[in-house]
Write an enzyme that holds these catalytic residues in place. Structure first.
Site, PDB file in Angstrom:
ATOM      1  N   GLU A 137      35.706  31.291  32.088  1.00 39.93           N
ATOM      2  CA  GLU A 137      34.429  30.593  32.286  1.00 39.93           C
ATOM      3  C   GLU A 137      34.638  29.086  32.445  1.00 39.93           C
ATOM      4  O   GLU A 137      34.437  28.322  31.502  1.00 39.93           O
ATOM      5  CB  GLU A 137      33.467  30.863  31.118  1.00 39.93           C
ATOM      6  CG  GLU A 137      32.094  30.251  31.359  1.00 39.93           C
ATOM      7  CD  GLU A 137      31.146  30.407  30.173  1.00 39.93           C
ATOM      8  OE1 GLU A 137      29.972  30.001  30.296  1.00 39.93           O
ATOM      9  OE2 GLU A 137      31.571  30.910  29.118  1.00 39.93           O
ATOM     10  N   LYS A 187      33.026  33.963  34.818  1.00 40.59           N
ATOM     11  CA  LYS A 187      31.657  33.596  34.497  1.00 40.59           C
ATOM     12  C   LYS A 187      31.463  32.168  34.997  1.00 40.59           C
ATOM     13  O   LYS A 187      32.085  31.232  34.497  1.00 40.59           O
ATOM     14  CB  LYS A 187      31.397  33.684  32.990  1.00 40.59           C
ATOM     15  CG  LYS A 187      29.958  33.329  32.607  1.00 40.59           C
ATOM     16  CD  LYS A 187      29.658  33.661  31.148  1.00 40.59           C
ATOM     17  CE  LYS A 187      28.237  33.255  30.779  1.00 40.59           C
ATOM     18  NZ  LYS A 187      27.870  33.656  29.397  1.00 40.59           N
TER      19      LYS A 187
END
Length: 295
Positions: free
Chosen positions: A176, A213
Site C-alpha cells: 500500500e 492497495k
C-alpha cells in the site's frame, strides 16, 4: 497458501473491509462512532471499545461474504476473540470472509516527499503468530506526499522488499504505497509510482502472488494493466479521505478496481444506534460500496 482462499480473492465479486485502525487512529475512529475521549480512561479501555465496535460490525447480519471478500485486522484484533473464536477463525469459518493482518508499525518522518514505513520489529515472529491464527494475507502502508522520483522509488523498493519476505512465509501481501489525494501533482505521483511498480513486477519469480492497495487514480482506468499482471491477485482502492459517496463515484469509473475502505465503510455508524438502526446503516454502506466495486 490456501488455494480456495486465493481463488476467492482473485475472482469473486465483492470488496475488502478495512477494520485495522491502529493506536494512533483509534481515538478518531471512536469519536466518529460517537464515543469521545472523555468517555474512557487509558489505552486498554480504548482498545476494548474499538474491539466492541469491530465485533458489532463483523457479527452484523449485514456483514456477509455475499458482498465482502476480506477484512483487514489490527494485530490486537487478531489476538482477540469474537463469540468465543479468534477473530480470523470467526471471519472465515462463520462468515466465509478472508482475514488479512495489518503488519506495519506506522510511518517514518517525511523525507524526499514520502513517508516510508517504520522498521517492522520481529516481523518473522509476527508472521508465525499470523499463521497460527489462520491469517490469509497482510497489509502495510506508506505515503507519498510529492512527485519526488527518489522518494517514490524508495517507497516501492521498501514495499517490495518486505512484501517478498511475507510472500515467502506463505501469505499474500498487500502493498500500500498511498498517494495523498490532496496533492496538486497527484497524477504525476501516480505515473512515477506505476512505473516503479512495473519495474519490480518484471523481476519477480513466477510463483510470487501479491496485491496492491492504491489511491483511486486521477486518470480513470490507470491501473487496469497492473490487474492483468500474472503476479497480481487483485488491485484494491483506499478511500483516502473522500466521503463514501465521492469514493464510490470515483471507484465506479475504474472497472476491476475494488474497494478497501475504512472510514468510508463505517461512515454514519454510531454506538448509540439500536441494532436495527446500526445494521440498516451498515447494510446501506456495504451495498453502495459493493455496487461501485463490481462496475
Amino acid at each position: 497458501m490456501n488455494q480456495e482462499q486465493l481463488n476467492r480473492m482473485h475472482s469473486a465479486k465483492g470488496f475488502i473491509a478495512a477494520l485495522d485502525q491502529s493506536g494512533g487512529s483509534t481515538p478518531k475512529a471512536l469519536r466518529l462512532y460517537g464515543i469521545e475521549e472523555d468517555q474512557y480512561n487509558g489505552e486498554e479501555a480504548m482498545f476494548d471499545l474499538i474491539h466492541q465496535m469491530r465485533s458489532r460490525i463483523i457479527t452484523s447480519p449485514a456483514f456477509t461474504s455475499e458482498h465482502i471478500l476480506a477484512a483487514i485486522l489490527f494485530e490486537m484484533t487478531m489476538d482477540r476473540q469474537i463469540e468465543g473464536q479468534y477473530t480470523a477463525d470467526y471471519l472465515w469459518e462463520k462468515k466465509g470472509i478472508l482475514p488479512i493482518l495489518k503488519v506495519d508499525k506506522g510511518l517514518a518522518p517525511l523525507e524526499n516527499d514520502v513517508q516510508l514505513m517504520k522498521p517492522i520489529s520481529n516481523l518473522k515472529g509476527l508472521l508465525e503468530r499470523a499463521g497460527q491464527r489462520h491469517i490469509f494475507g497482510t497489509k502495510m502502508r506508506s505515503v507519498i506526499k510529492g512527485a519526488n522520483p527518489d522518494g517514490i522509488r524508495a517507497i516501492v523498493d521498501q514495499q517490495f522488499e518486505i512484501g517478498l519476505e511475507i510472500a515467502k512465509a506463505g501469505f499474500v501481501p498487500i502493498l500500500e504505497p498511498e498517494v495523498d489525494i490532496t496533492l496538486p501533482d497527484k497524477e504525476k505521483c501516480e505515473i512515477l509510482l506505476k512505473a516503479e511498480i512495473e519495474r519490480h513486477l518484471k523481476t519477480l519469480e513466477a510463483d510470487v502472488r501479491l496485491m496492491f492497495k492504491l489511491s483511486i487514480p486521477t486518470l480513470d482506468g490507470f491501473y487496469s494493466d497492473l490487474m492483468n499482471d500474472p503476479h497480481v491477485v487483485r488491485v484494491v482502492a483506499l478511500s483516502g479521505g473522500y466521503s463514501r459517496k465521492e469514493a464510490n463515484e470515483k471507484l465506479a469509473r475504474n472497472p476491476g478496481l475494488i474497494a478497501s475502505f475504512s472510514r468510508a465503510l463505517t461512515e454514519g455508524l454510531k454506538a448509540q444506534q439500536t441494532d436495527d438502526e446500526f445494521n440498516a446503516m451498515l447494510q446501506e454502506s456495504i451495498q453502495t460500496i459493493y455496487n461501485a466495486s463490481i462496475q
